[in-house]
Enzyme design. Structure first.
Site, short mmCIF file in Angstrom:
data_model
loop_
_atom_site.label_atom_id
_atom_site.label_comp_id
_atom_site.label_asym_id
_atom_site.label_seq_id
_atom_site.Cartn_x
_atom_site.Cartn_y
_atom_site.Cartn_z
N CYS A 17 -74.90 33.44 73.77
CA CYS A 17 -75.40 34.78 73.50
C CYS A 17 -75.08 35.12 72.05
CB CYS A 17 -74.73 35.79 74.44
SG CYS A 17 -75.13 37.51 74.05
N ASP A 46 -74.80 31.00 77.90
CA ASP A 46 -75.96 31.32 78.72
C ASP A 46 -76.48 30.01 79.29
OD1 ASP A 46 -76.16 34.13 78.38
OD2 ASP A 46 -77.06 33.84 76.41
#
Length: 157
Positions: A55, A62
């Site tokens: 992120c 992620d």
């Protein structure tokens, strides 16, 4: 970014070699080799169920399940170079949209297939799964394009 012209299509850089993971997607080199069936209309699918990036705001990891479908033209992407390219996102900070669309656009612009699409099925962060889809245009007439086979989020796995 490297393009097909700079690569030797008969001597891929990574296949059969010990290869380090590129530091970032910009440093990754994608190899393209001649399509063994350039006069046939067919679909090639790559699935990366454990794609990771970071992120750009929180630097938290992620995770996504990527599905890349393409109808080759003169070249195909060499799979080890694709794996290294996708792995280079591991420490790359970018939003889901940037990762998914960027992968699709880079492959399309460098390989120049007849058609390409990518589905990025991102696992939830903050309680919301985000799915990103990009394609280069309408699929060629007569191309069999199966469903990507990733169910709507319900503990996706």
């Amino acid at each position: 970014m490297t393009n097909m012209i700079e690569n030797d299509p008969l001597n891929p850089k990574f296949l059969g070699q010990n290869s380090s993971l590129p530091q970032n997607p910009e440093a990754a080199i994608l190899d393209y080799v001649p399509n063994p069936r350039p006069n046939s209309l067919y679909l090639t699918r790559f699935v990366a169920p454990e794609f990771t990036s970071l992120c750009p705001v929180t630097a938290q990891p992620d995770f996504a399940h990527l599905v890349i479908d393409y109808a080759p033209q003169e070249t195909i992407v060499e799979s080890k170079s694709l794996k290294l390219f996708l792995g280079s996102f591991r420490n790359h900070a970018a939003f889901h949209e940037d990762c998914t669309v960027g992968i699709g656009e880079r492959l399309f612009n460098e390989m120049k297939p007849k058609w390409l699409r990518i589905g990025g099925y991102w696992y939830p962060r903050g309680g919301i799964p985000i799915d990103i889809f990009w394609q280069s245009g309408e699929p060629p007439k007569g191309l069999w394009v199966p469903d990507q086979g990733v169910a709507s989020y319900r503990g996706r796995g």
